[in-house]
Write an enzyme that holds these catalytic residues in place. Structure first.
Site, PDB file in Angstrom:
ATOM      1  N   THR C  59       0.847  -1.191   0.000  1.00 19.00           N
ATOM      2  CA  THR C  59       0.000   0.000   0.000  1.00 19.00           C
ATOM      3  C   THR C  59       0.885   1.244   0.000  1.00 19.00           C
ATOM      4  OG1 THR C  59      -0.233   0.162   2.418  1.00 19.00           O
ATOM      5  CG2 THR C  59      -1.765  -1.298   1.261  1.00 19.00           C
ATOM      6  N   ASP C  60       2.047   1.140   0.579  1.00 17.53           N
ATOM      7  CA  ASP C  60       2.990   2.257   0.550  1.00 17.53           C
ATOM      8  C   ASP C  60       3.448   2.542  -0.883  1.00 17.53           C
ATOM      9  OD1 ASP C  60       4.684   4.011   2.494  1.00 17.53           O
ATOM     10  OD2 ASP C  60       6.127   3.248   1.027  1.00 17.53           O
ATOM     11  N   PHE C 160     -46.102  17.980  -0.399  1.00 17.65           N
ATOM     12  CA  PHE C 160     -46.089  16.538  -0.159  1.00 17.65           C
ATOM     13  C   PHE C 160     -47.471  16.129   0.321  1.00 17.65           C
ATOM     14  CE2 PHE C 160     -45.006  12.508   2.079  1.00 17.65           C
ATOM     15  CZ  PHE C 160     -44.590  11.818   0.957  1.00 17.65           C
ATOM     16  N   GLN C 224     -38.536  12.558  -4.465  1.00 15.13           N
ATOM     17  CA  GLN C 224     -38.297  11.543  -5.483  1.00 15.13           C
ATOM     18  C   GLN C 224     -38.415  12.154  -6.884  1.00 15.13           C
ATOM     19  OE1 GLN C 224     -39.887  11.018  -2.623  1.00 15.13           O
ATOM     20  NE2 GLN C 224     -40.098   8.846  -2.102  1.00 15.13           N
ATOM     21  N   ASN C 250     -33.569  14.055   2.949  1.00  9.31           N
ATOM     22  CA  ASN C 250     -34.563  15.121   3.060  1.00  9.31           C
ATOM     23  C   ASN C 250     -34.306  15.801   4.399  1.00  9.31           C
ATOM     24  OD1 ASN C 250     -36.798  16.736   3.107  1.00  9.31           O
ATOM     25  ND2 ASN C 250     -38.206  15.157   2.378  1.00  9.31           N
ATOM     26  N   HIS C 252     -35.134  17.864   7.076  1.00 12.63           N
ATOM     27  CA  HIS C 252     -36.433  18.403   7.479  1.00 12.63           C
ATOM     28  C   HIS C 252     -36.298  19.772   8.133  1.00 12.63           C
ATOM     29  CE1 HIS C 252     -37.999  14.567   6.406  1.00 12.63           C
ATOM     30  NE2 HIS C 252     -37.385  13.917   7.364  1.00 12.63           N
TER      31      HIS C 252
END
Lengths: 303, 303, 303, 303
Positions: C59-60, C160, C224, C250, C252
């Site tokens: 990974t190095d 809504f 949606q 969403n 609120h």
């Protein structure tokens, strides 16, 4: 023509993640710190005013010193390690008059295999983070210990009533609520106790237990009252402590309204809210001890 | 003329902080969850395509249901509670064909007073967060348990050597390093075990212990190897487990170079780095068990 | 006797903070990335099974390559830079069959002095984070662009209503609410467009504008619906895009009840809640384009 | 016998997410705040000492008041809104002697459609967070404005040299480095300017521009010097400002060593580090103005 001057200042290296392993025997020890070092001194004004860095002990040097001291001095406790750093900087450089050294400490527990504690394998405890600070200011040295993010809850034994009502008051009185908070507290050590030497690690363990036990056993009429009792208990437990400061969010647990669904809810289902939260702060002082406002300068928020 | 259509989708209410207190006796119990509910169904396409919400079970309704079920059904375990929610939504509404229900669970320990566990006062354990999920997809129900943020470290007993070298390789081989990781793992339960009923809470405790003990006892040649051994041990310990998935960051602890200060550093002082970190992911499968890719759809990252 | 085997896996270095400055002229350019590289290949199983690292590209080494390529190849766009990395790893090592390369990109704006853009001083834009990924899997290469944390709000023009009601429904229908979300979206590029070459930076700017404008102009009957229109608009705007995936919380905003204080509140004072939140996810597909599930493997959450 | 007493304290409701929409015309305005209110008064000691809440203005009442005032008083600016709250609490309740009111403000920009700013659709700006506070203490009222998390970078025009060297110094002098910081600053307003009335919003915009322009144009010999020049410029720009305090992390960008790969790196490829970071703090005072330590009591960290 506007003229300005330099006021309060300090500078350094923050959040050095110093991990010290003691491996002199097969049973290793680990000390895991997040260390910040900052310096103050009148001569440092030049770096602000003209960019003259000739007396600026580089923040990189402060970092190197923090790591080197973990080897040279070791970390018997966060408090003693920070004291060693503070002495080094204020004694090695004439113009460094003071500073603030802080540490967070993450505790580790040995992993158990069939009940036996492993020699060199650990799991992070995760129950609160230990705090320590050393402040050198106005010729005095102040040492504090502490804890943050110690989250506690009692599911009964907490009331809140008898408060005044005005136009904006809608809160209903309650004689049984959930009380939950995330304790952040710092205790200032008496200078004479610091000079005599303190078992900082043992004290931290004992105070942590006392705080938890007091939170549990006090029948609470207000989070303020619980806070005060917790500070009082810590001071009673350990003569080294001059005062304790707390910031305690009141983590609201709202009883969920199940009535629309034809269900009662006798203290069983709650919504744990994030924001807003109550925020109760207070200091408990041992009587007869000199106050030390310098100890608290520039520490985060109330504590 | 561009024409488009709706692909994979789901919707619901995320991160409902449901806290359930059992107070039938003076010795209270607490279950503390962060619950997400999301629904899928072909009929829901209309809400995306035209804004017709006539079959959209409101996310607010999903929230109410999550809290109501904590009372009506209770929370014997996170897995059973999510299963109850999944059955409710897929059976109460013809058009709800599936969904994903997830929970994080925060464990609490009783506060001790003089060694005695308190009846109704708790401190958050803080050592890892328990995970559970129920996925209903393509007519099948998949249940997983798990843990995240379980931080472990071993101060010796870890090597990394024998890797290939190319133009961009500078890493030095080591036969003794700190190995630290924050374990996130999920275990999928065999469908037949789910049907037969599982002691999910007991299993979680046992698997957690097995994971820790295996991490501790394996002499590690690579974090990959440790990961595989941990998954193998979990599957060996519990016949209910079909497979285990892990994501393990390699939290690098770099030996601090103290040579410029005339100090040696034989594995004693380390800098714990934040980023970048290794990221090792892998799955361990019980042989002879059917794979279930549906179980893993939309779960966060690799696990 | 339990027997197990290795399933899906990959490994690499995550969150390399690669900053590339172009300073060929006094007017510098900056590209600021958070890069992750992970590799897959059947031969890598040995590292999991036995700790044999003989084919483990460290990974190095992956980290070094990521930084070196910022110099050698440059970063004309995040997508092209990740493509270069993916080609390097899969072509330089026979046994590396695929992988996942990801980037977050932080945008910077030039600081203005009296309206003039400075040559080498920048302020971070902070409005959304750009995303890119390259996935090589099952012999195919998939490229996606995207954005996360693009926070938008409309103070009217959102309804809504018309949703079904059951025992657990208490939500009141509304024809005027605040709609707010933090957009996370990814767009998959058509393979033939990738082969032909794409102005990824120009596309990102255009798609960002289209997403914002569509959010603003759509009168919303449901989040949606807004989501779908946003994806449709992006696909209509740019022929290179095969599909778009979104996850939209969403956020609120609850009308605060001021009636107890004798005040009306006609859509003026809101409480912005943290949790729970709606979570709406969906995919918009260009018709006639082949699906590519491989593109989405192991990307975080839904997108 | 240990005896204790109550020291500094305050209490209230933190992080009320108050969103105020102005919709008197079709062109809406939005003000988006995170508001904290805390009260002080000698009489409140009883709540700590005995749990007597008879003068405890409930934190819930403080919350209601914060939301109600967003309607009744409005939010012409965060500072004026907090001043209104402070006047309300200290005048409505005899025993409330002071307090601390704080706000974070998130700025929103109108979404553009074909260059035209939309009436009621917004995107969060994301470039710094505005700060405001009102402190009433010891009979005086202090008002501060500010900004946090304003991230800036210059890719040249920054040196650091001439610093002293000791045993622990390894840092190499540089005459060309990246300088980056995340500015947190607060400016205290002159009490007479507060009394006369201030265009707080206009001032915030102007000071933000001045801070950015000064950061850009100063050739920096040290971050300390840049900090001082930024404070000086703000004070020169606006006569209402008495002093400015800054906390500036030095976000290190380390030149990546590409030499092992046969590549030079003339200031082109950097690694942006997380921790540790330099932390430079300083105050710039207008000459001839009285200091006001009370203004800064309990504000987070240095600023």
């Amino acid at each position: 023509m506007v003229s300005v001057s330099l006021g309060a200042n300090k500078y350094g290296k923050a959040e050095n993640r110093v991990v010290r392993i003691y491996r002199d025997t097969p049973r290793h020890e680990i000390v895991d710190l997040n260390v910040s070092s900052q310096l103050r001194g009148a001569a440092l004004a030049e770096s602000y005013l003209t960019g003259d860095n000739s007396v600026v002990v580089a923040t990189d040097t402060q970092k190197n010193t923090a790591f080197a001291f973990a080897k040279q001095f070791g970390v018997p406790s966060a408090e003693e390690y920070l004291l060693a750093l503070s002495r080094h900087f204020t004694s090695s450089f004439d113009w460094i008059e003071g500073g603030l050294w802080q540490a967070e400490q993450y505790e580790w527990e040995r992993i158990l295999i069939d009940g036996a504690a492993h020699d060199h394998s650990f799991v992070r405890k995760g129950q609160g983070t230990r705090l320590a600070s050393v402040q050198v200011i106005d010729g005095a040295t102040h040492v504090t210990g502490g804890v943050k993010d110690l989250v506690v809850l009692k599911s009964t034994g907490s009331e809140f009533a008898g408060f005044p009502r005005d136009t904006y008051t809608t809160l209903v009185e309650t004689d049984d609520r959930i009380m939950a908070t995330s304790v952040t507290g710092r205790w200032r050590f008496l200078p004479e106790a610091v000079d005599a030497g303190i078992d900082y690690n043992g004290l931290y363990s004992e105070v942590s237990e006392v705080l938890l036990a007091t939170f549990a056993s006090v029948h609470s009429l207000a989070l303020q009252q619980t806070l005060f009792e917790m500070g009082k208990a810590a001071i009673e437990a350990r003569p080294e402590i001059a005062e304790v400061r707390f910031a305690m969010p009141n983590i609201h647990h709202f009883l969920y309204d199940l009535a629309p669904f034809g269900l009662d809810n006798p203290g069983e289902v709650f919504h744990a809210a994030d924001r807003p939260y109550g925020l109760i702060e207070g200091t408990v002082l041992r009587d007869g001890v000199a106050e030390a406002p310098g100890a608290w300068v520039d520490l985060p928020t109330f504590v």
